[in-house]
Design a protein around this motif. Structure first.
Motif, PDB file in Angstrom:
ATOM      1  N   GLU A 187      25.153  34.252  37.557  1.00 41.19           N
ATOM      2  CA  GLU A 187      23.792  34.082  37.216  1.00 41.19           C
ATOM      3  C   GLU A 187      22.877  34.650  37.806  1.00 41.19           C
ATOM      4  O   GLU A 187      21.702  35.241  37.256  1.00 41.19           O
ATOM      5  CB  GLU A 187      23.647  32.547  37.246  1.00 41.19           C
ATOM      6  CG  GLU A 187      22.473  31.879  36.653  1.00 41.19           C
ATOM      7  CD  GLU A 187      21.922  30.408  36.761  1.00 41.19           C
ATOM      8  OE1 GLU A 187      21.090  30.248  37.510  1.00 41.19           O
ATOM      9  OE2 GLU A 187      22.766  29.658  36.084  1.00 41.19           O
ATOM     10  N   THR A 205      19.812  37.326  36.464  1.00 40.45           N
ATOM     11  CA  THR A 205      18.471  36.957  36.434  1.00 40.45           C
ATOM     12  C   THR A 205      17.486  37.909  37.588  1.00 40.45           C
ATOM     13  O   THR A 205      16.478  38.226  36.974  1.00 40.45           O
ATOM     14  CB  THR A 205      18.151  35.330  36.844  1.00 40.45           C
ATOM     15  OG1 THR A 205      18.696  35.097  38.172  1.00 40.45           O
ATOM     16  CG2 THR A 205      18.884  34.598  35.716  1.00 40.45           C
ATOM     17  N   ALA A 214      10.566  34.403  30.402  1.00 42.59           N
ATOM     18  CA  ALA A 214      11.394  32.990  30.639  1.00 42.59           C
ATOM     19  C   ALA A 214      12.466  33.015  29.616  1.00 42.59           C
ATOM     20  O   ALA A 214      13.596  32.457  29.823  1.00 42.59           O
ATOM     21  CB  ALA A 214      10.428  31.705  30.310  1.00 42.59           C
ATOM     22  N   ASP A 266      16.308  32.847  30.631  1.00 40.99           N
ATOM     23  CA  ASP A 266      16.956  31.444  30.283  1.00 40.99           C
ATOM     24  C   ASP A 266      18.246  31.819  29.273  1.00 40.99           C
ATOM     25  O   ASP A 266      19.354  31.053  29.465  1.00 40.99           O
ATOM     26  CB  ASP A 266      16.298  30.687  29.371  1.00 40.99           C
ATOM     27  CG  ASP A 266      14.827  29.920  30.107  1.00 40.99           C
ATOM     28  OD1 ASP A 266      15.117  29.839  31.341  1.00 40.99           O
ATOM     29  OD2 ASP A 266      14.200  29.287  29.381  1.00 40.99           O
ATOM     30  N   SER A 267      18.153  33.035  28.558  1.00 41.02           N
ATOM     31  CA  SER A 267      19.396  33.180  27.817  1.00 41.02           C
ATOM     32  C   SER A 267      20.301  33.651  28.690  1.00 41.02           C
ATOM     33  O   SER A 267      21.486  33.428  28.687  1.00 41.02           O
ATOM     34  CB  SER A 267      18.996  34.348  26.828  1.00 41.02           C
ATOM     35  OG  SER A 267      18.241  33.968  25.756  1.00 41.02           O
ATOM     36  N   ARG A 301      20.814  32.807  31.889  1.00 37.64           N
ATOM     37  CA  ARG A 301      21.469  31.674  32.667  1.00 37.64           C
ATOM     38  C   ARG A 301      22.451  30.863  31.578  1.00 37.64           C
ATOM     39  O   ARG A 301      23.342  30.411  32.351  1.00 37.64           O
ATOM     40  CB  ARG A 301      19.986  30.632  32.909  1.00 37.64           C
ATOM     41  CG  ARG A 301      19.195  31.211  34.170  1.00 37.64           C
ATOM     42  CD  ARG A 301      18.398  30.310  34.761  1.00 37.64           C
ATOM     43  NE  ARG A 301      17.809  30.749  36.003  1.00 37.64           N
ATOM     44  CZ  ARG A 301      16.498  31.181  35.818  1.00 37.64           C
ATOM     45  NH1 ARG A 301      15.805  31.012  34.616  1.00 37.64           N
ATOM     46  NH2 ARG A 301      15.857  31.742  36.863  1.00 37.64           N
ATOM     47  N   ARG A 302      22.176  30.683  30.336  1.00 33.76           N
ATOM     48  CA  ARG A 302      23.059  30.044  29.433  1.00 33.76           C
ATOM     49  C   ARG A 302      24.359  30.816  29.444  1.00 33.76           C
ATOM     50  O   ARG A 302      25.409  30.211  29.096  1.00 33.76           O
ATOM     51  CB  ARG A 302      22.396  29.945  28.087  1.00 33.76           C
ATOM     52  CG  ARG A 302      21.331  28.788  28.242  1.00 33.76           C
ATOM     53  CD  ARG A 302      20.872  28.226  26.781  1.00 33.76           C
ATOM     54  NE  ARG A 302      20.272  29.459  25.996  1.00 33.76           N
ATOM     55  CZ  ARG A 302      18.880  29.591  25.898  1.00 33.76           C
ATOM     56  NH1 ARG A 302      18.163  28.846  26.630  1.00 33.76           N
ATOM     57  NH2 ARG A 302      18.418  30.695  25.307  1.00 33.76           N
TER      58      ARG A 302
END
Length: 373
Positions: free
Chosen positions: A224, A228, A238, A242-243, A245-246
């Motif tokens: 992760e 990022t 963001a 966020d994508s 991280r998912r």
């Protein structure tokens, strides 16, 4: 994945160049520091470079949204690519430092087919017939060695961030890097806490606590965070982060579950670690917690009695391996790995990221979880 192969070569070249630049400084201080140069070169030679690859594809997932250029070949983004490669090398130095410190805490003898750093320093002491205790010297020297690798990691990462054209991107990338350092240190503590507090924790909490270790010690920092960091360097917003991280968290969990299986059942000739090493080290992993939940009382007592004994012989290792297999824990982890990989792939299928990067990340998801070392 020819492009990934090229990336690994570029990152290795950046690592080698940096180490070549450090050798004169170390030699100027004292010739006695030569082991730092030699051991770091050995530790950072080769490897799978997954963190570097995730950093690059995190960057590409944003940088190539509206472009089809090949940044490894030519183009106006060469300077930014160089920054990403430098940051990727910095992540590899951070990983090397974590391995050195982890081997000390686990009292491991080997790493990547060579003696672990503290054992190498211990060997210097024995060969030189020096005063005091060889093991104490080896531990102290390796702690400093790991700290030096951390310092070099920060030096590389700072160079990479400072060279970015956008100050906002540099600050965002630094925040991601700082968060990673805090989380992996916390995860390392939680890991050794489990090894010591296991007997006082209720059985129904063992699995959730082992899963917590996976998230913070490995999943975030292995997959992760590199994603990022790379995306932030490209100015990712963001929605992009966020994508990623998912995608990154479930894949990181699957990555570590595979590692847990290899730590018990891996082939020493491939992993570079003795068979069943995690059993001798007493790792309280998701694999062990899952096995305990399904075993009868007498088998649980045997597992608890033998787990963490550094003197386990091959027959005892074989008994523990058979016990864990018979519990169904291996099949359960394989199913969990498959589920987590599916979750990761689903997360980026329609994510607002460059199509080329999404394709490469999907392939990487299979690569990092189907590995044998």
């Amino acid at each position: 994945m020819a492009e990934s192969t090229r990336l690994v070569d570029v990152v290795q070249d950046r690592i080698d160049t940096f180490l070549d630049g450090q050798r004169p400084h170390l030699a100027q201080i004292a010739s006695d520091l030569d082991p730092f140069a030699r051991f770091s070169a050995d530790l950072l030679q080769g490897g799978k470079r997954f963190r570097a690859l995730f950093c690059y594809w995190g960057w590409q997932s944003v940088a190539a949204i509206e472009s089809s250029f090949d940044p490894l070949a030519a183009g106006p983004d060469k300077a930014e690519l160089a920054s990403v490669m430098t940051a990727s090398a910095g992540l590899e130095f951070f990983h090397a430092a974590a391995l050195v410190h982890d081997d000390i805490m686990d009292n491991s003898d080997t790493r990547r087919g060579l003696p672990a750093a503290h054992r190498r320093f211990e060997g210097l002491h024995r060969d030189g017939a020096w005063l005091s205790d060889p093991e104490s010297f080896g531990t102290s020297a390796a702690l400093l060695f790991g700290d030096l690798l951390l310092s070099w990691s920060d030096e590389l990462v700072s160079e990479a961030f400072d060279s970015l054209p956008s100050r906002d991107a540099a600050r965002a990338a630094r925040r991601e890097f700082n968060r990673m350092r805090t989380e992996v240190t916390a995860g390392q503590y939680l890991d050794i806490l489990e090894e010591n507090a296991w007997g006082s924790v209720p059985d129904d909490q063992l699995l959730s606590r082992a899963q917590r270790v996976i998230v913070y010690k490995s999943a975030k920092y292995s997959v992760e965070a590199p994603l990022t960091i790379g995306a932030a360097m490209a100015g990712g917003q963001a929605a992009h982060l966020d994508s990623l991280r998912r995608f990154g968290l479930p894949l990181g969990i699957a990555y570590q579950l595979r590692d847990d299986l290899l730590g018990v059942f891996g082939d020493p000739s491939i992993t570079g670690k003795p068979a069943g090493d995690d059993l001798r080290e007493g790792k309280r992993t998701v694999l062990i917690a899952t096995a305990r939940a399904s075993l009868p009382g007498n088998a649980v007592r045997l597992l608890d009695e033998l787990l963490g004994d550094p003197e386990l012989d091959d027959d005892q290792i074989a008994i523990l391996q058979a016990t864990i297999r018979e519990s169904g824990a291996v099949d359960a982890l394989e199913e969990s790995i498959s589920d987590q990989v599916s979750r990761a792939k689903d997360a980026i299928e329609n994510a607002p990221l460059a199509k080329s990067a999404r394709s490469q990340l999907s392939q990487l998801a299979d690569t990092v979880t189907a590995r044998s070392a």
